[in-house]
Scaffold this motif. Structure first.
Motif, PDB file in Angstrom:
ATOM      1  N   GLY A  33       0.793  -1.219   0.000  1.00 44.67           N
ATOM      2  CA  GLY A  33       0.000   0.000   0.000  1.00 44.67           C
ATOM      3  C   GLY A  33       0.827   1.271   0.000  1.00 44.67           C
ATOM      4  O   GLY A  33       0.276   2.374   0.024  1.00 44.67           O
ATOM      5  N   LYS A  34       2.151   1.122   0.010  1.00 46.46           N
ATOM      6  CA  LYS A  34       3.080   2.254   0.036  1.00 46.46           C
ATOM      7  C   LYS A  34       2.798   3.176   1.215  1.00 46.46           C
ATOM      8  O   LYS A  34       2.879   4.394   1.123  1.00 46.46           O
ATOM      9  CB  LYS A  34       3.037   3.023  -1.278  1.00 46.46           C
ATOM     10  N   ASP A  35       2.445   2.566   2.335  1.00 47.42           N
ATOM     11  CA  ASP A  35       2.079   3.297   3.539  1.00 47.42           C
ATOM     12  C   ASP A  35       3.336   3.539   4.376  1.00 47.42           C
ATOM     13  O   ASP A  35       3.681   2.751   5.270  1.00 47.42           O
ATOM     14  CB  ASP A  35       1.031   2.494   4.318  1.00 47.42           C
ATOM     15  N   LEU A  36       4.027   4.625   4.084  1.00 36.93           N
ATOM     16  CA  LEU A  36       5.294   4.918   4.754  1.00 36.93           C
ATOM     17  C   LEU A  36       5.114   5.178   6.250  1.00 36.93           C
ATOM     18  O   LEU A  36       5.988   4.821   7.043  1.00 36.93           O
ATOM     19  CB  LEU A  36       5.996   6.089   4.080  1.00 36.93           C
ATOM     20  N   ALA A  37       3.992   5.743   6.648  1.00 39.19           N
ATOM     21  CA  ALA A  37       3.751   5.969   8.073  1.00 39.19           C
ATOM     22  C   ALA A  37       3.641   4.632   8.806  1.00 39.19           C
ATOM     23  O   ALA A  37       4.192   4.473   9.906  1.00 39.19           O
ATOM     24  CB  ALA A  37       2.490   6.801   8.272  1.00 39.19           C
ATOM     25  N   GLU A  38       2.957   3.673   8.214  1.00 46.14           N
ATOM     26  CA  GLU A  38       2.831   2.355   8.838  1.00 46.14           C
ATOM     27  C   GLU A  38       4.167   1.624   8.833  1.00 46.14           C
ATOM     28  O   GLU A  38       4.526   0.963   9.806  1.00 46.14           O
ATOM     29  CB  GLU A  38       1.764   1.529   8.126  1.00 46.14           C
ATOM     30  N   LEU A  39       4.915   1.726   7.740  1.00 47.41           N
ATOM     31  CA  LEU A  39       6.242   1.109   7.698  1.00 47.41           C
ATOM     32  C   LEU A  39       7.132   1.698   8.781  1.00 47.41           C
ATOM     33  O   LEU A  39       7.835   0.975   9.484  1.00 47.41           O
ATOM     34  CB  LEU A  39       6.863   1.281   6.310  1.00 47.41           C
ATOM     35  N   ASP A  40       7.087   3.007   8.947  1.00 50.91           N
ATOM     36  CA  ASP A  40       7.869   3.681   9.986  1.00 50.91           C
ATOM     37  C   ASP A  40       7.472   3.170  11.365  1.00 50.91           C
ATOM     38  O   ASP A  40       8.334   2.877  12.200  1.00 50.91           O
ATOM     39  CB  ASP A  40       7.646   5.192   9.892  1.00 50.91           C
ATOM     40  N   ALA A  41       6.178   3.016  11.614  1.00 53.44           N
ATOM     41  CA  ALA A  41       5.691   2.551  12.918  1.00 53.44           C
ATOM     42  C   ALA A  41       6.089   1.102  13.185  1.00 53.44           C
ATOM     43  O   ALA A  41       6.222   0.697  14.335  1.00 53.44           O
ATOM     44  CB  ALA A  41       4.171   2.701  12.984  1.00 53.44           C
ATOM     45  N   THR A  42       6.299   0.322  12.129  1.00 58.90           N
ATOM     46  CA  THR A  42       6.650  -1.090  12.252  1.00 58.90           C
ATOM     47  C   THR A  42       8.112  -1.283  12.631  1.00 58.90           C
ATOM     48  O   THR A  42       8.457  -2.253  13.292  1.00 58.90           O
ATOM     49  CB  THR A  42       6.371  -1.810  10.906  1.00 58.90           C
ATOM     50  N   LEU A  43       8.977  -0.373  12.214  1.00 55.27           N
ATOM     51  CA  LEU A  43      10.421  -0.564  12.351  1.00 55.27           C
ATOM     52  C   LEU A  43      10.942  -0.251  13.753  1.00 55.27           C
ATOM     53  O   LEU A  43      10.582   0.758  14.356  1.00 55.27           O
ATOM     54  CB  LEU A  43      11.161   0.312  11.342  1.00 55.27           C
ATOM     55  N   HIS A  44      11.818  -1.110  14.223  1.00 54.55           N
ATOM     56  CA  HIS A  44      12.577  -0.904  15.458  1.00 54.55           C
ATOM     57  C   HIS A  44      13.601   0.200  15.190  1.00 54.55           C
ATOM     58  O   HIS A  44      14.073   0.364  14.063  1.00 54.55           O
ATOM     59  CB  HIS A  44      13.283  -2.215  15.823  1.00 54.55           C
ATOM     60  N   THR A  45      13.970   0.957  16.197  1.00 46.93           N
ATOM     61  CA  THR A  45      14.955   2.039  16.006  1.00 46.93           C
ATOM     62  C   THR A  45      16.298   1.508  15.517  1.00 46.93           C
ATOM     63  O   THR A  45      17.026   2.210  14.827  1.00 46.93           O
ATOM     64  CB  THR A  45      15.168   2.847  17.302  1.00 46.93           C
ATOM     65  N   GLU A  46      16.625   0.253  15.858  1.00 47.45           N
ATOM     66  CA  GLU A  46      17.893  -0.342  15.446  1.00 47.45           C
ATOM     67  C   GLU A  46      17.722  -1.295  14.261  1.00 47.45           C
ATOM     68  O   GLU A  46      18.541  -2.204  14.062  1.00 47.45           O
ATOM     69  CB  GLU A  46      18.517  -1.070  16.634  1.00 47.45           C
ATOM     70  N   ALA A  47      16.706  -1.082  13.461  1.00 46.67           N
ATOM     71  CA  ALA A  47      16.410  -1.973  12.336  1.00 46.67           C
ATOM     72  C   ALA A  47      17.568  -2.037  11.341  1.00 46.67           C
ATOM     73  O   ALA A  47      18.316  -1.067  11.164  1.00 46.67           O
ATOM     74  CB  ALA A  47      15.146  -1.507  11.620  1.00 46.67           C
ATOM     75  N   THR A  48      17.700  -3.198  10.711  1.00 46.60           N
ATOM     76  CA  THR A  48      18.645  -3.374   9.604  1.00 46.60           C
ATOM     77  C   THR A  48      17.914  -4.075   8.464  1.00 46.60           C
ATOM     78  O   THR A  48      16.954  -4.815   8.692  1.00 46.60           O
ATOM     79  CB  THR A  48      19.872  -4.220   9.997  1.00 46.60           C
TER      80      THR A  48
END
Length: 153
Positions: A33-48
């Motif tokens: 869905g190209k939902d960047l806000a949701e992708l941002d909310a999903t990611l851990h601060t230390e994501a790789t």
């Protein structure tokens, strides 16, 4: 004796494996869905995010993104590079400890100039405290290189 178990069941916490599968499906849906806000909310601060398969066949990864901002930047680039993102033939397997989900899927994407970009994907998604902390994205690098005019080897 009859009881409305659906009301009772909805109040119970989900088993960890089921919760990981649902989080993984939600991540893929946000990408589609190209939902960047949701992708941002999903990611851990230390994501790789690592793309282990190179265009040359060398053991060094094609790409590695460290930290939430870099990973989100990569995901943003994917959403801009593709007009549509769709995963089909989706299979998700979750480890017994519910820390990792493996995704097998066909990618039926299109580019902004309406060219089909089919590829096959295997993703490893590691979760920590309900957040996506590490992703490994395996796709056919030859398909990618040919489609986007990059040299192979």
């Amino acid at each position: 004796m009859t009881e409305n178990t659906s009301v009772v069941d909805s109040a119970l916490p989900k088993p960890p494996v089921r919760a990981t599968e649902e989080r993984t499906r939600a991540f893929l849906a946000a990408l589609e869905g190209k939902d960047l806000a949701e992708l941002d909310a999903t990611l851990h601060t230390e994501a790789t995010l690592t793309i282990p398969l190179s265009l040359t066949g060398d053991p060094e990864p094609f790409g590695r993104f460290e930290g939430k901002e870099q990973v989100l930047g990569y995901l943003r680039g994917v959403t801009e590079m593709m007009a549509t993102i769709a995963f089909t033939e989706l299979r998700i397997s979750v480890t017994a400890d519910a820390a990792t989900a493996f995704v097998q899927a066909r990618g039926n994407f299109t580019t902004p100039d309406d060219r089909l970009y089919p590829n096959i994907y295997v993703l490893r998604a590691d979760w920590s405290e309900g957040k996506l902390i590490a992703v490994e994205e395996y796709a056919n690098p030859v398909t990618f290189a040919k489609h986007f005019g990059l040299p192979i080897g």
